[in-house]
Design an enzyme around this catalytic site. Sequence first.
Site, short mmCIF file in Angstrom:
data_model
loop_
_atom_site.label_atom_id
_atom_site.label_comp_id
_atom_site.label_asym_id
_atom_site.label_seq_id
_atom_site.Cartn_x
_atom_site.Cartn_y
_atom_site.Cartn_z
CG ASP A 1 -0.17 0.07 2.81
OD1 ASP A 1 0.83 -0.08 2.85
OD2 ASP A 1 -0.90 0.31 3.76
NE ARG B 1 14.41 23.88 -5.17
CZ ARG B 1 14.42 22.92 -6.44
NH1 ARG B 1 15.28 24.03 -7.72
NH2 ARG B 1 14.46 21.91 -6.41
CG HIS C 1 18.00 27.04 -3.19
ND1 HIS C 1 18.96 27.33 -3.83
CD2 HIS C 1 17.20 28.49 -2.58
CE1 HIS C 1 17.95 28.38 -4.69
NE2 HIS C 1 16.67 28.55 -4.23
CE LYS D 1 17.10 31.82 -12.02
NZ LYS D 1 17.31 30.28 -11.34
NE ARG E 1 13.10 30.13 -10.64
CZ ARG E 1 13.02 28.31 -11.49
NH1 ARG E 1 12.72 28.12 -12.55
NH2 ARG E 1 14.68 28.35 -11.58
CG ASP F 1 23.01 27.73 -9.99
OD1 ASP F 1 22.61 28.44 -8.54
OD2 ASP F 1 21.78 27.58 -10.35
CB SER G 1 16.01 21.92 -10.69
OG SER G 1 14.97 20.74 -10.54
N GLY H 1 17.13 21.84 -15.20
CA GLY H 1 18.57 22.57 -15.86
C GLY H 1 18.30 23.71 -16.62
C1 R5P Z 1 18.00 28.86 -8.09
O1 R5P Z 1 17.82 30.25 -7.18
C2 R5P Z 1 18.78 28.00 -7.88
O2 R5P Z 1 19.97 28.21 -7.46
C3 R5P Z 1 19.01 27.52 -9.18
O3 R5P Z 1 19.53 28.04 -10.10
C4 R5P Z 1 17.42 26.52 -9.40
O4 R5P Z 1 17.23 25.87 -8.88
C5 R5P Z 1 18.43 25.86 -10.90
O5 R5P Z 1 16.62 24.63 -11.03
P1 R5P Z 1 16.74 25.25 -12.99
O6 R5P Z 1 17.40 24.22 -13.16
O7 R5P Z 1 15.21 24.37 -13.14
O8 R5P Z 1 16.20 26.13 -13.48
#
Ligand code: R5P
Length: 288
Positions: free
Chosen positions: A33, A90, A123, A187, A189, A214, A218, A220
């Site tokens: 389960d 995060r 982080h 950057k 987001r 970095d 995640s 990329g």
């Molecule tokens: C964000 O502030 C982190 O330092 C990384 O840049 C981020 O988590 C990378 O995520 P991804 O690979 O999804 O762009």
Amino acid sequence: MIVSLSGNPKVARNVSKLLHSSCMQLEQKKFPDGELYLRFPKKLDKNVVFIQSFYGEINDRLVEAYFAAKEARKHSKKITLVATYFPYLRQDKQFNPGEIVSNKIAAELASDAFDEVAVFDPHLHREGKLSDIFTVKATKLTANPLIAEYIRKKIKNPFIIGPDWESYKWAERVAEIVGCESAILEKKRISSRKVVVKLTKKIDISDKNVVIIDDIISTGHTLLEAIKDLRKIGAKKITCIAVHGIFAENALEKLRKAKVSVITTNTIPNPTSKIDVSPIISDYLKKT
Ligand code: R5P
């Protein structure tokens, strides 16, 4: 005594070898389960250190660590958690109304179960310190000296790039240790899968080996956008180095298609884990 949980048995074994201490692997299986069966195969010592990496099946790994610590409490006096990768950090503010700020809750859960916690390259962007979210003694460990050593040995004439302002804690610090130039990109987001990265100052990378550093890879996308920008200004050989290689949604394949080398530490075990963080953990444990 080191107790190896499911997330990072190799690092647990390495640390126990470096410390000449015993290492017990927590037994576990999943019931049909989905519930976890957990068992300590040996008697626990008075002082135990759990080593766990909370990636992949993150929630199972959290339950595993929490349940194991609660059981260990009956036998051990001091229970320490070394999280080579600690999750949920995060989600550190309400980006939209009603959202749960998960970082503090994950830290509270760990503070409830453990006497002391150490976290590898956490982080922490909006919070400055681990003590802002953990209520027990919490120590930040960093792979920066090991990343710098890797670059010194393997990459000639490096120019280090941080893909966003938060990455200065890794990119600039490593550049200082290596003694080379660095620059930080900007950057924006848009969503968890879409980012825009921009170079905001003029840099000369014509005869350099570019190294993007970095904390996390995640999906990329951050790196892929940075790579696009750096290619436009003439970057030829690019190496991407991260502490934590999460590699969600085939990120590693996507990066390899972009013809870059990818290196990570073994805070999350991966084929890219060329940098072993075990010596940093054993040094920390010698001091506690
Ligand atoms: C964000 O502030 C982190 O330092 C990384 O840049 C981020 O988590 C990378 O995520 P991804 O690979 O999804 O762009």
